[in-house]
Design a protein around this motif. Structure first.
Motif, PDB file in Angstrom:
ATOM      1  N   GLU A 294      -1.128   9.986  -2.725  1.00  0.00           N
ATOM      2  CA  GLU A 294      -1.244   8.650  -2.086  1.00  0.00           C
ATOM      3  C   GLU A 294      -1.045   7.496  -3.065  1.00  0.00           C
ATOM      4  O   GLU A 294      -1.861   7.801  -4.084  1.00  0.00           O
ATOM      5  CB  GLU A 294      -2.499   8.419  -1.390  1.00  0.00           C
ATOM      6  CG  GLU A 294      -2.455   7.255  -0.415  1.00  0.00           C
ATOM      7  CD  GLU A 294      -3.763   7.134   0.401  1.00  0.00           C
ATOM      8  OE1 GLU A 294      -3.913   6.985   1.332  1.00  0.00           O
ATOM      9  OE2 GLU A 294      -5.014   7.695  -0.325  1.00  0.00           O
TER      10      GLU A 294
ATOM     11  N   ILE B  59       0.139   3.082  -3.559  1.00  0.00           N
ATOM     12  CA  ILE B  59       0.558   1.737  -3.021  1.00  0.00           C
ATOM     13  C   ILE B  59       1.043   0.912  -4.126  1.00  0.00           C
ATOM     14  O   ILE B  59       0.831   1.012  -5.176  1.00  0.00           O
ATOM     15  CB  ILE B  59      -0.421   1.186  -2.192  1.00  0.00           C
ATOM     16  CG1 ILE B  59      -1.604   0.709  -3.129  1.00  0.00           C
ATOM     17  CG2 ILE B  59      -0.927   1.887  -0.904  1.00  0.00           C
ATOM     18  CD1 ILE B  59      -2.629   0.040  -2.418  1.00  0.00           C
TER      19      ILE B  59
ATOM     20  N   ILE C  22      -8.166   3.105   1.182  1.00  0.00           N
ATOM     21  CA  ILE C  22      -7.298   2.230   1.989  1.00  0.00           C
ATOM     22  C   ILE C  22      -7.772   2.462   3.203  1.00  0.00           C
ATOM     23  O   ILE C  22      -7.887   3.565   3.663  1.00  0.00           O
ATOM     24  CB  ILE C  22      -5.953   2.361   1.487  1.00  0.00           C
ATOM     25  CG1 ILE C  22      -5.301   1.178   2.136  1.00  0.00           C
ATOM     26  CG2 ILE C  22      -5.349   3.759   1.737  1.00  0.00           C
ATOM     27  CD1 ILE C  22      -3.696   1.158   1.850  1.00  0.00           C
TER      28      ILE C  22
ATOM     29  N   THR D  58      -4.318   1.376   7.719  1.00  0.00           N
ATOM     30  CA  THR D  58      -2.988   1.902   7.724  1.00  0.00           C
ATOM     31  C   THR D  58      -2.632   2.439   9.189  1.00  0.00           C
ATOM     32  O   THR D  58      -1.496   2.485   9.324  1.00  0.00           O
ATOM     33  CB  THR D  58      -2.676   2.865   6.750  1.00  0.00           C
ATOM     34  OG1 THR D  58      -3.381   4.064   6.872  1.00  0.00           O
ATOM     35  CG2 THR D  58      -2.871   2.014   5.408  1.00  0.00           C
TER      36      THR D  58
ATOM     37  N   ARG E  23      -2.570  -7.198  11.294  1.00  0.00           N
ATOM     38  CA  ARG E  23      -2.899  -5.793  10.767  1.00  0.00           C
ATOM     39  C   ARG E  23      -3.796  -6.376   9.563  1.00  0.00           C
ATOM     40  O   ARG E  23      -3.369  -7.172   8.732  1.00  0.00           O
ATOM     41  CB  ARG E  23      -1.885  -4.963  10.397  1.00  0.00           C
ATOM     42  CG  ARG E  23      -2.456  -3.571   9.549  1.00  0.00           C
ATOM     43  CD  ARG E  23      -1.220  -2.790   9.209  1.00  0.00           C
ATOM     44  NE  ARG E  23      -0.624  -2.238  10.229  1.00  0.00           N
ATOM     45  CZ  ARG E  23      -0.833  -1.136  10.894  1.00  0.00           C
ATOM     46  NH1 ARG E  23      -2.118  -0.485  10.636  1.00  0.00           N
ATOM     47  NH2 ARG E  23      -0.173  -0.970  12.082  1.00  0.00           N
TER      48      ARG E  23
ATOM     49  N   ILE F  39      -5.712  -4.899   6.136  1.00  0.00           N
ATOM     50  CA  ILE F  39      -5.680  -3.669   5.380  1.00  0.00           C
ATOM     51  C   ILE F  39      -6.930  -3.929   4.189  1.00  0.00           C
ATOM     52  O   ILE F  39      -6.798  -5.222   3.499  1.00  0.00           O
ATOM     53  CB  ILE F  39      -4.373  -3.339   4.609  1.00  0.00           C
ATOM     54  CG1 ILE F  39      -3.314  -3.055   5.676  1.00  0.00           C
ATOM     55  CG2 ILE F  39      -4.384  -2.533   3.610  1.00  0.00           C
ATOM     56  CD1 ILE F  39      -1.791  -2.939   5.221  1.00  0.00           C
TER      57      ILE F  39
ATOM     58  N   TYR G 146       3.596   1.529   1.038  1.00  0.00           N
ATOM     59  CA  TYR G 146       2.545   2.724   1.055  1.00  0.00           C
ATOM     60  C   TYR G 146       3.471   4.242   0.896  1.00  0.00           C
ATOM     61  O   TYR G 146       4.425   4.392   1.663  1.00  0.00           O
ATOM     62  CB  TYR G 146       1.847   2.587   2.395  1.00  0.00           C
ATOM     63  CG  TYR G 146       0.782   3.761   2.594  1.00  0.00           C
ATOM     64  CD1 TYR G 146      -0.388   3.669   1.851  1.00  0.00           C
ATOM     65  CD2 TYR G 146       0.912   4.546   3.288  1.00  0.00           C
ATOM     66  CE1 TYR G 146      -1.387   4.497   1.817  1.00  0.00           C
ATOM     67  CE2 TYR G 146      -0.056   5.693   3.619  1.00  0.00           C
ATOM     68  CZ  TYR G 146      -1.161   5.541   2.949  1.00  0.00           C
ATOM     69  OH  TYR G 146      -2.226   6.481   2.893  1.00  0.00           O
TER      70      TYR G 146
ATOM     71  N   CYS H 255      -1.698  -8.769   7.476  1.00  0.00           N
ATOM     72  CA  CYS H 255      -0.476  -8.451   7.702  1.00  0.00           C
ATOM     73  C   CYS H 255      -0.315  -9.318   9.177  1.00  0.00           C
ATOM     74  O   CYS H 255      -0.453  -8.589  10.222  1.00  0.00           O
ATOM     75  CB  CYS H 255      -0.076  -7.160   7.962  1.00  0.00           C
ATOM     76  SG  CYS H 255      -0.498  -6.211   6.221  1.00  0.00           S
TER      77      CYS H 255
ATOM     78  N   TRP I 174       4.716  -1.144  10.427  1.00  0.00           N
ATOM     79  CA  TRP I 174       5.326  -0.651   9.251  1.00  0.00           C
ATOM     80  C   TRP I 174       6.705  -0.441   9.339  1.00  0.00           C
ATOM     81  O   TRP I 174       7.293   0.093  10.417  1.00  0.00           O
ATOM     82  CB  TRP I 174       4.537   0.676   8.795  1.00  0.00           C
ATOM     83  CG  TRP I 174       3.040   0.480   8.496  1.00  0.00           C
ATOM     84  CD1 TRP I 174       1.966   0.537   9.142  1.00  0.00           C
ATOM     85  CD2 TRP I 174       2.637   0.269   6.996  1.00  0.00           C
ATOM     86  NE1 TRP I 174       0.958   0.493   8.625  1.00  0.00           N
ATOM     87  CE2 TRP I 174       1.225   0.289   7.247  1.00  0.00           C
ATOM     88  CE3 TRP I 174       3.296   0.217   5.866  1.00  0.00           C
ATOM     89  CZ2 TRP I 174       0.543   0.095   6.051  1.00  0.00           C
ATOM     90  CZ3 TRP I 174       2.445  -0.214   4.834  1.00  0.00           C
ATOM     91  CH2 TRP I 174       1.055  -0.244   4.703  1.00  0.00           C
TER      92      TRP I 174
ATOM     93  N   GLY J  27       1.711   3.025  12.816  1.00  0.00           N
ATOM     94  CA  GLY J  27       1.095   3.049  11.549  1.00  0.00           C
ATOM     95  C   GLY J  27       1.616   4.198  10.787  1.00  0.00           C
ATOM     96  O   GLY J  27       2.868   4.522  10.860  1.00  0.00           O
ATOM     97  N   VAL J  28       0.811   4.530   9.639  1.00  0.00           N
ATOM     98  CA  VAL J  28       1.179   5.707   8.611  1.00  0.00           C
ATOM     99  C   VAL J  28       0.349   6.914   8.717  1.00  0.00           C
ATOM    100  O   VAL J  28      -0.851   6.753   8.798  1.00  0.00           O
ATOM    101  CB  VAL J  28       1.184   5.002   7.317  1.00  0.00           C
ATOM    102  CG1 VAL J  28       1.717   5.760   6.254  1.00  0.00           C
ATOM    103  CG2 VAL J  28       2.108   3.810   7.381  1.00  0.00           C
TER     104      VAL J  28
END
Length: 292
Positions: A2, A4, A27, A30, A58, A60, A96, A134, A139, A291-292
Motif C-alpha cells: 500500500e 500513496i 488511511i 478510500t 470524500r 480522507i 493511491y 475531496c 477515484w 472507492g478503492v
C-alpha cells in the motif's frame, strides 16, 4: 503493498509507503461515501417519492510515522510535509496504490499536517496526521483509456516482399460503429478528437443507445484537429491548427449534447456531411470509481 503519493499544485510531491522517512501507518476514507437521497412528499402520501441522489464530498484521513536520525533531520522532514500539504496551494492530486490498482483523486488539505507529541520518540520518530477533503468523491483510473472509432490502419511492414499485384499500405476500418466499454461505477465525461486527413464537413459523433449526438458545424481541412471535452465543469471545444490552439465553442451545433459514457457498453457512430472517409475519431476517458 500500500502506497500513496501526493502532488500539490506546484508539482511538489511526497511518497508515503513502507520505506522511510515517511511510513504510511493508516488511511481511512478510500471506500464508499455518504449518499444524500432526494425525495418529495405530496399531501396525504404514505412515505415519500424518490427523486434521485447525490454523493457527499470524500474525507480522507492519513496517519504517518516520520523517521529521522536526529532532531535536525526530523525538522527537515516535517517542514517538507508542511510545504507540500499546504492548504493555501489549493487542490492537489492524491495517488493511491494497492497491489495492481492505481487510482487518483483531487484533494486539498483541510488543515496543515498535525504532529502530536510522542513522548520519547520526537527526535527520531514522529507521528503525523493529514486530513484531506475531496470535493469530487470519485477515484479515477490513472491510465487514460483510448478507443479509436474511425481510423486508417497501417499494413506496411518489413521485411518487404514486392508482389506483382502490388501491396496495401493501409486500410480503412470497415465499421462506422464502435463499442466503448466504461469499466467504472458511474457515468463519466470524455475527450473526443476529430482529425481531418483531407476536407471534412461537419463531423459528428452519435450515441446509438441514448440517440444523442455531438456535432461541429465546421469544414475541416487536412491536418486540423478538433478536441471536445465533455467533463462536468470542464467542457471545452478547441481547434488545433498548425500547432495553434483556439477556442471554437461557437461551432457547436445547437442541438448537440456533451455526451457521457455510462457504466458498461456504449455504442457510438461517427459521421460527417461530406468527406467521412477523411475523418479519424478517437475517444479518451478515465473510468471513475466509488472507492478503492
Amino acid at each position: 503493498m500500500e502506497k500513496i503519493t501526493f502532488i500539490n499544485s506546484k508539482g511538489q510531491s511526497v511518497e508515503l509507503g513502507n520505506d522511510g522517512p515517511y511510513i504510511l501507518t493508516k488511511i481511512e476514507g478510500t471506500g464508499a461515501v455518504n449518499v444524500d437521497i432526494q425525495t418529495q412528499k405530496s399531501p396525504y402520501q404514505d412515505g415519500e417519492s424518490y427523486l434521485g441522489n447525490t454523493l457527499d464530498p470524500r474525507l480522507i484521513s492519513i496517519e504517518v510515522m516520520v523517521l529521522a536520525e536526529n532532531i535536525e533531520e526530523m525538522m527537515i522532514h516535517r517542514r517538507k510535509m508542511l510545504n507540500i500539504f499546504n492548504p493555501k496551494l489549493g487542490e492537489g492530486i492524491l495517488i493511491y496504490e494497492i497491489g495492481s490498482i492505481r487510482r487518483e483523486i483531487k484533494a486539498i488539505s483541510e488543515l496543515a499536517p498535525v504532529f502530536p507529541d510522542a513522548e520519547g520518540f520526537k527526535d527520531t520518530m514522529q507521528p503525523g496526521l493529514i486530513q484531506l477533503y475531496c470535493p469530487n468523491p470519485f477515484w479515477k483510473d490513472i491510465n487514460t483509456a483510448k478507443e479509436e472509432v474511425a481510423i486508417w490502419r497501417g499494413s506496411f511492414e518489413f521485411p518487404l516482399e514486392l508482389v506483382e499485384e502490388g501491396i496495401e499500405l493501409g486500410y480503412r476500418e470497415p465499421s462506422l460503429i464502435v463499442n466503448v466499454l466504461n469499466k467504472g461505477d458511474v457515468a463519466t465525461g470524455m475527450r473526443i478528437q476529430f482529425k481531418a486527413l483531407a476536407t471534412v464537413v461537419n463531423p459528428s459523433l452519435f450515441n446509438v443507445n441514448t440517440r444523442e449526438y455531438f456535432k461541429v458545424n465546421r469544414t475541416m481541412e487536412a491536418g486540423e484537429v478538433i478536441t471536445v471535452a465533455t467533463h462536468f465543469q470542464n467542457k471545452r471545444v478547441e481547434l488545433n491548427k498548425n500547432g495553434v490552439i483556439s477556442n471554437v465553442f461557437n461551432w457547436i451545433d445547437f442541438q448537440s449534447t456533451f455526451l457521457q459514457l455510462d457504466p458498461g457498453d456504449n455504442l457510438f457512430r461517427y459521421d460527417a456531411d461530406e468527406g467521412i472517409d477523411n475523418l479519424e475519431v478517437s475517444i479518451y476517458f478515465n473510468p471513475q470509481h466509488l472507492g478503492v
